[in-house]
Design a protein around this motif. Structure first.
Motif, PDB file in Angstrom:
ATOM      1  N   PRO A   8     -13.574 -11.878   5.510  1.00 31.11           N
ATOM      2  CA  PRO A   8     -12.436 -11.402   6.315  1.00 31.11           C
ATOM      3  C   PRO A   8     -11.101 -12.048   5.936  1.00 31.11           C
ATOM      4  CG  PRO A   8     -14.278 -11.952   7.732  1.00 31.11           C
ATOM      5  CD  PRO A   8     -14.624 -12.435   6.348  1.00 31.11           C
ATOM      6  N   ILE A   9     -11.146 -13.198   5.337  1.00 26.48           N
ATOM      7  CA  ILE A   9      -9.917 -13.864   4.899  1.00 26.48           C
ATOM      8  C   ILE A   9      -9.427 -13.231   3.599  1.00 26.48           C
ATOM      9  CG2 ILE A   9      -8.953 -16.056   4.082  1.00 26.48           C
ATOM     10  CD1 ILE A   9     -11.114 -17.406   5.931  1.00 26.48           C
ATOM     11  N   VAL A  10     -10.338 -13.026   2.661  1.00 23.02           N
ATOM     12  CA  VAL A  10     -10.003 -12.541   1.323  1.00 23.02           C
ATOM     13  C   VAL A  10      -9.534 -11.088   1.338  1.00 23.02           C
ATOM     14  CG1 VAL A  10     -11.011 -12.043  -0.945  1.00 23.02           C
ATOM     15  CG2 VAL A  10     -11.521 -14.196   0.204  1.00 23.02           C
ATOM     16  N   VAL A  11     -10.122 -10.254   2.208  1.00 21.14           N
ATOM     17  CA  VAL A  11      -9.847  -8.814   2.155  1.00 21.14           C
ATOM     18  C   VAL A  11      -8.400  -8.462   2.447  1.00 21.14           C
ATOM     19  CG1 VAL A  11     -12.195  -8.157   2.697  1.00 21.14           C
ATOM     20  CG2 VAL A  11     -10.541  -8.384   4.550  1.00 21.14           C
ATOM     21  N   HIS A  12      -7.675  -9.334   3.086  1.00 18.88           N
ATOM     22  CA  HIS A  12      -6.290  -9.013   3.418  1.00 18.88           C
ATOM     23  C   HIS A  12      -5.389  -8.993   2.190  1.00 18.88           C
ATOM     24  CE1 HIS A  12      -7.962 -10.018   7.340  1.00 18.88           C
ATOM     25  NE2 HIS A  12      -7.118  -9.113   7.776  1.00 18.88           N
ATOM     26  N   PHE A  13      -5.730  -9.737   1.159  1.00 20.14           N
ATOM     27  CA  PHE A  13      -4.902  -9.759  -0.048  1.00 20.14           C
ATOM     28  C   PHE A  13      -4.836  -8.395  -0.734  1.00 20.14           C
ATOM     29  CE2 PHE A  13      -5.879 -14.265   0.508  1.00 20.14           C
ATOM     30  CZ  PHE A  13      -4.601 -14.800   0.445  1.00 20.14           C
ATOM     31  N   PRO A  14      -5.975  -7.758  -1.054  1.00 17.08           N
ATOM     32  CA  PRO A  14      -5.856  -6.454  -1.713  1.00 17.08           C
ATOM     33  C   PRO A  14      -5.239  -5.382  -0.810  1.00 17.08           C
ATOM     34  CG  PRO A  14      -8.163  -6.992  -1.319  1.00 17.08           C
ATOM     35  CD  PRO A  14      -7.364  -8.208  -0.996  1.00 17.08           C
ATOM     36  N   ILE A  15      -5.455  -5.472   0.488  1.00 16.86           N
ATOM     37  CA  ILE A  15      -4.873  -4.471   1.390  1.00 16.86           C
ATOM     38  C   ILE A  15      -3.353  -4.600   1.401  1.00 16.86           C
ATOM     39  CG2 ILE A  15      -4.735  -3.683   3.788  1.00 16.86           C
ATOM     40  CD1 ILE A  15      -7.351  -2.908   2.287  1.00 16.86           C
ATOM     41  N   VAL A  16      -2.861  -5.812   1.546  1.00 17.31           N
ATOM     42  CA  VAL A  16      -1.403  -6.024   1.545  1.00 17.31           C
ATOM     43  C   VAL A  16      -0.809  -5.626   0.200  1.00 17.31           C
ATOM     44  CG1 VAL A  16       0.403  -7.797   1.633  1.00 17.31           C
ATOM     45  CG2 VAL A  16      -1.403  -7.773   3.359  1.00 17.31           C
ATOM     46  N   LEU A  17      -1.443  -6.027  -0.880  1.00 21.66           N
ATOM     47  CA  LEU A  17      -0.930  -5.676  -2.209  1.00 21.66           C
ATOM     48  C   LEU A  17      -0.951  -4.170  -2.431  1.00 21.66           C
ATOM     49  CD1 LEU A  17      -2.442  -8.555  -4.346  1.00 21.66           C
ATOM     50  CD2 LEU A  17      -0.012  -8.143  -3.888  1.00 21.66           C
ATOM     51  N   SER A  18      -1.947  -3.475  -1.875  1.00 15.88           N
ATOM     52  CA  SER A  18      -1.997  -2.019  -2.059  1.00 15.88           C
ATOM     53  C   SER A  18      -0.862  -1.323  -1.321  1.00 15.88           C
ATOM     54  CB  SER A  18      -3.353  -1.460  -1.610  1.00 15.88           C
ATOM     55  OG  SER A  18      -3.479  -1.471  -0.205  1.00 15.88           O
ATOM     56  N   ILE A  19      -0.345  -1.949  -0.288  1.00 14.19           N
ATOM     57  CA  ILE A  19       0.805  -1.387   0.427  1.00 14.19           C
ATOM     58  C   ILE A  19       2.113  -1.730  -0.305  1.00 14.19           C
ATOM     59  CG2 ILE A  19       2.144  -1.536   2.573  1.00 14.19           C
ATOM     60  CD1 ILE A  19      -0.634  -2.011   3.970  1.00 14.19           C
ATOM     61  N   LEU A  20       2.190  -2.938  -0.841  1.00 11.05           N
ATOM     62  CA  LEU A  20       3.415  -3.366  -1.526  1.00 11.05           C
ATOM     63  C   LEU A  20       3.571  -2.767  -2.923  1.00 11.05           C
ATOM     64  CD1 LEU A  20       3.525  -7.158  -0.557  1.00 11.05           C
ATOM     65  CD2 LEU A  20       4.921  -5.283   0.367  1.00 11.05           C
ATOM     66  N   LEU A  21       2.465  -2.555  -3.625  1.00 13.54           N
ATOM     67  CA  LEU A  21       2.539  -2.088  -5.015  1.00 13.54           C
ATOM     68  C   LEU A  21       3.333  -0.800  -5.180  1.00 13.54           C
ATOM     69  CD1 LEU A  21       1.893  -2.378  -8.000  1.00 13.54           C
ATOM     70  CD2 LEU A  21      -0.353  -1.327  -7.534  1.00 13.54           C
ATOM     71  N   PRO A  22       3.092   0.247  -4.387  1.00 11.57           N
ATOM     72  CA  PRO A  22       3.884   1.463  -4.615  1.00 11.57           C
ATOM     73  C   PRO A  22       5.371   1.267  -4.329  1.00 11.57           C
ATOM     74  CG  PRO A  22       2.267   1.813  -2.858  1.00 11.57           C
ATOM     75  CD  PRO A  22       2.062   0.443  -3.398  1.00 11.57           C
ATOM     76  N   ILE A  23       5.692   0.395  -3.401  1.00 13.84           N
ATOM     77  CA  ILE A  23       7.100   0.109  -3.094  1.00 13.84           C
ATOM     78  C   ILE A  23       7.766  -0.534  -4.311  1.00 13.84           C
ATOM     79  CG2 ILE A  23       8.665  -1.263  -1.646  1.00 13.84           C
ATOM     80  CD1 ILE A  23       6.475  -0.942   0.598  1.00 13.84           C
ATOM     81  N   PHE A  24       7.103  -1.529  -4.893  1.00 15.68           N
ATOM     82  CA  PHE A  24       7.659  -2.202  -6.068  1.00 15.68           C
ATOM     83  C   PHE A  24       7.655  -1.279  -7.287  1.00 15.68           C
ATOM     84  CE2 PHE A  24       7.228  -5.843  -3.422  1.00 15.68           C
ATOM     85  CZ  PHE A  24       8.160  -6.756  -3.886  1.00 15.68           C
ATOM     86  N   ALA A  25       6.628  -0.456  -7.414  1.00 13.52           N
ATOM     87  CA  ALA A  25       6.567   0.463  -8.557  1.00 13.52           C
ATOM     88  C   ALA A  25       7.696   1.488  -8.490  1.00 13.52           C
ATOM     89  CB  ALA A  25       5.208   1.152  -8.608  1.00 13.52           C
TER      90      ALA A  25
END
Length: 173
Positions: A8-25
């Motif tokens: 439950p601690i680790v899973v938040h990293f890919p979820i947050v990055l998946s939201i930020l990635l399209p914004i940065f792209a």
């Protein structure tokens, strides 16, 4: 902390990055279109690579904790979450590979940046599916009980301390 699950601690990293990635792209595509160097694409590529790596780690930590959670959660619910997570992991790896090609110049790099950006948008949807299935495990199937009761089993009366009023009730008994 020995009894706390890592997943439950680790899973938040890919979820947050998946939201930020399209914004940065999208922001990077816009900047490149306005005359900035295509080398600026290194930031979305790095984010995609970290996202793929963190998705891999999240999937592995989930697999490591699966057996314990299976004691309290129906297997079909775990399987649904696992399938969504594996799909997310594959998409993340493909997006990272395409984003790497986006570092190239010319039409190949331009095309790869566009495709990677579309892939990043797909990852938002795939991340939602993983998170939704994981949320069901926790909030509908009480997966956390695997870590809060002895041996991962609910007691005979079905009482699980869920905080708030239940905690006060158990103190009064």
């Amino acid at each position: 902390m020995g009894n706390l699950p890592l997943h439950p601690i680790v899973v938040h990293f890919p979820i947050v990055l998946s939201i930020l990635l399209p914004i940065f792209a999208v922001g990077t595509l816009w900047a490149i279109r306005r005359g900035k160097t295509p080398r600026l694409w290194a930031l979305p590529f790095a984010m995609a690579a970290v996202l793929a790596g963190s998705a891999f780690v999240a999937t592995r930590t989930g697999a490591n904790e699966e057996e314990r959670v299976e004691r309290v959660v129906p297997e079909r619910a775990i399987h649904s979450h696992e399938e969504a997570a594996e799909r997310f992991q594959v998409i993340a790896a493909v997006v990272a590979a395409i984003a790497l090609v986006g570092l190239a110049g010319g039409m190949v790099g331009t095309a790869a940046r566009l495709v990677a950006t579309v892939g990043a948008l797909v990852l938002v949807f795939a991340g939602y599916q993983v998170g939704h299935a994981g949320g069901k495990l926790v909030y509908q199937h009480n997966a956390g009980a695997a870590y809060t009761t002895s041996g991962g089993q609910a007691n005979a009366a079905g009482d699980l301390n869920q905080g708030g009023a239940d905690e006060a009730d158990s103190d009064a008994r």
